[in-house]
Design a protein around this motif. Sequence first.
Motif, PDB file in Angstrom:
ATOM      1  N   THR B  19      44.979  18.086   2.486  1.00  0.00           N
ATOM      2  CA  THR B  19      44.073  18.681   1.521  1.00  0.00           C
ATOM      3  C   THR B  19      44.866  19.680   0.678  1.00  0.00           C
ATOM      4  OG1 THR B  19      42.515  18.619   3.323  1.00  0.00           O
ATOM      5  CG2 THR B  19      41.815  19.772   1.331  1.00  0.00           C
ATOM      6  N   PRO B  20      44.863  19.556  -0.637  1.00  0.00           N
ATOM      7  CA  PRO B  20      45.642  20.503  -1.445  1.00  0.00           C
ATOM      8  C   PRO B  20      45.055  21.898  -1.297  1.00  0.00           C
ATOM      9  CG  PRO B  20      44.825  18.646  -2.756  1.00  0.00           C
ATOM     10  CD  PRO B  20      44.152  18.570  -1.434  1.00  0.00           C
ATOM     11  N   GLY B  21      45.962  22.895  -1.145  1.00  0.00           N
ATOM     12  CA  GLY B  21      45.516  24.277  -1.063  1.00  0.00           C
ATOM     13  C   GLY B  21      45.113  24.733   0.321  1.00  0.00           C
ATOM     14  N   ALA B  22      45.036  23.832   1.316  1.00  0.00           N
ATOM     15  CA  ALA B  22      44.624  24.230   2.665  1.00  0.00           C
ATOM     16  C   ALA B  22      45.695  25.108   3.306  1.00  0.00           C
ATOM     17  CB  ALA B  22      44.359  23.018   3.534  1.00  0.00           C
ATOM     18  N   VAL B  23      46.979  24.729   3.106  1.00  0.00           N
ATOM     19  CA  VAL B  23      48.098  25.569   3.561  1.00  0.00           C
ATOM     20  C   VAL B  23      49.051  25.694   2.381  1.00  0.00           C
ATOM     21  CG1 VAL B  23      47.972  24.959   5.998  1.00  0.00           C
ATOM     22  CG2 VAL B  23      49.298  23.538   4.444  1.00  0.00           C
ATOM     23  N   PRO B  24      49.888  26.781   2.365  1.00  0.00           N
ATOM     24  CA  PRO B  24      50.851  26.912   1.253  1.00  0.00           C
ATOM     25  C   PRO B  24      51.828  25.749   1.258  1.00  0.00           C
ATOM     26  CG  PRO B  24      50.748  28.925   2.578  1.00  0.00           C
ATOM     27  CD  PRO B  24      49.960  27.889   3.305  1.00  0.00           C
ATOM     28  N   ASP B  25      52.276  25.354   0.090  1.00  0.00           N
ATOM     29  CA  ASP B  25      53.236  24.258  -0.016  1.00  0.00           C
ATOM     30  C   ASP B  25      54.633  24.812   0.272  1.00  0.00           C
ATOM     31  OD1 ASP B  25      54.532  21.968  -0.506  1.00  0.00           O
ATOM     32  OD2 ASP B  25      54.270  21.993  -2.694  1.00  0.00           O
ATOM     33  N   VAL B  26      55.182  24.460   1.461  1.00  0.00           N
ATOM     34  CA  VAL B  26      56.480  25.012   1.896  1.00  0.00           C
ATOM     35  C   VAL B  26      57.419  23.874   2.233  1.00  0.00           C
ATOM     36  CG1 VAL B  26      57.645  26.454   3.620  1.00  0.00           C
ATOM     37  CG2 VAL B  26      55.356  27.043   2.855  1.00  0.00           C
TER      38      VAL B  26
END
Lengths: 295, 336
Positions: B19-26
């Motif tokens: 899901t986009p935005g559920a966790v930071p993109d790392v």
Amino acid sequence: MTAQDTQEATGQKSPDQKAPDQKATGPEATAGEASVGGATAGKVPMVVAQRVRKRFGQLEVLRGIDLEVGRGEVVVLLGPSGSGKSTFLRCINHLEQIDAGSIHVEGRLIGFRRSGGHVHHLRPREVTRQRRDIGMVFQHFNLFPHQTVLENVIEAPVGVLGLSKAKARKTAMELLTRVGLADKAASYPRQLSGGQQQRVAIARALAMRPKLMLFDEPTSALDPELVGEVLATMRDLARDGLTMLVVTHEIGFAKEVADRVVFMDDGQVLETGTPREVLDSPANPRTRAFLSRFL
Amino acid sequence: MATTQPPATRDDAGKAGPTPGAVPDVDVAGASPVRHPLRWLAVLLLAVLGAQLVHFLITNPHFEWGTVGDYFGAQIIGQGIATTVELTAIAMLIGIAGGVLVAVGRMSENRVLSTVCGAYVWFFRGIPVLVQLVFWYNLSALLPRISFGVPFGPEFISGHTNTLITPWLAAILGLGLNEAAYMAEIVRGGLLGVDQGQTEAAAALGMGRARILRRVILPQAMRFIVPPTGSQVINMLKATSLVSVLALADLLYTVQSIYNRTFETIPLLIVACLWYLVMTSVLYVGQSFIERYYARGATRQAPQGFWNFALFRRRPDASSPSPSTSADSPLSKEET
């Protein structure tokens, strides 16, 4: 199979020598042969077990086993774990020593010798001699890990039978081809899958040209998808008329390949008959209970 | 999927991606390693200590490095080394042969034999080697004559103990018999380490007990036996220095006899230390080669190439599971 024929011929000549043994097994022997059919009539059965008892300390594992295996017959031993099937199999080549009763293979008393109405233990060397004609395949394969596949197969033919290495190698390659592993001859066992190892173990046992093969849960340690290749090899051997005594939980194999199924529980034989009789319409309630778990 | 109406809050349920935005993109690629400032401090400290040691070795005149150099290659030292190596080799051979016999005897079903072999181990392991050596050396005080013959009957050969048991023989007996007791335990441990199924499979093939031991059990037990035997050989090499009390001219006795004359004690002891280190290093390398030989078939990997081994390179990814079921595994083709 020609070797087997000659052996049968000599087996036939020996009754005078084995007369006392024959007398004891007489009635049972006829009964057993009747179920196999006329093919083996009048010949000494491959295996005759009479009232075999075996205990480990307090626990009596075999409580009077009577069983007969005719020449060329495939008998499957079924039963819950702890019922004594494996122990009984190991008694046949004297890996376990029985406490009472007797086991004869081709009319020869296993592990003991009669003289003057008395029974004596055999020397280790004589027991070793008796094992040559009885092949065995184990649940955990027990290949020699320090030897290549080919070395595993030729070890006993060269070391025990005294065959030349060249001759043993030729036979070994034929056997490995037969089990479909000729290209693995130079591999070490640990580089093979379980199914491949078990097929090598079968080839290794066959290299001694056994008259009887004992299979002790040969597929129990295998991943489900590898069971088929081992059963196919065994089916192939059965078709060639090898006498086989198989402890297994593969009901399908029993149904398809066995001439006779023996159901054991609690150290006793509860039921014996054709696969159809025992597997499709078991008479004993314990057999029924056991089989219901495989539906 | 398409026909089912998804819940209002999760409109992309059923998609494989996150899901986009559920966790930071790392992305962890390129992360900085953990710093170890204390390690650098330790390196600095060790460097100072090392410099001090070198300074001490060079500037202290009592080392007499020139004398060390003079004796290092001297012929008499060579003779001492030869005696040390000879004692080590013969005592170890007696130890290994005796050890195998005692180990097999201890594991025998024959109660008399196993008890006798157990008593042997108990006795020879229980007494310090130095005491055993001195005892063999002084055997003549207990037994002035040694004779072979029928017990309580006629003698065939006899002689004075002092002529039969030379210091050399006393050393061999003391070291060898003691070693056999230790080797027996090492060999027994190795034999017990081999799976019982191996014996059963071999027996089922009609192999006799001696053949099973020689062809099936011992070769596999060697993997467990070789490493401790290697350290036994190194121990033995050093233990031979004890024979200097028997006035036997091994490496230590040789340097002692020189410095007793010349009083160049420290340089000569350094010569001995250096030679002991050279010999044990050679043994260490030899042991690695023997271990590699007996490891064949023990792993799924193909035997390691010579140079990889010699240069102490690690096997690539030794712990990762290998594809055992693949029919065209390169392993089966590589091995020799």
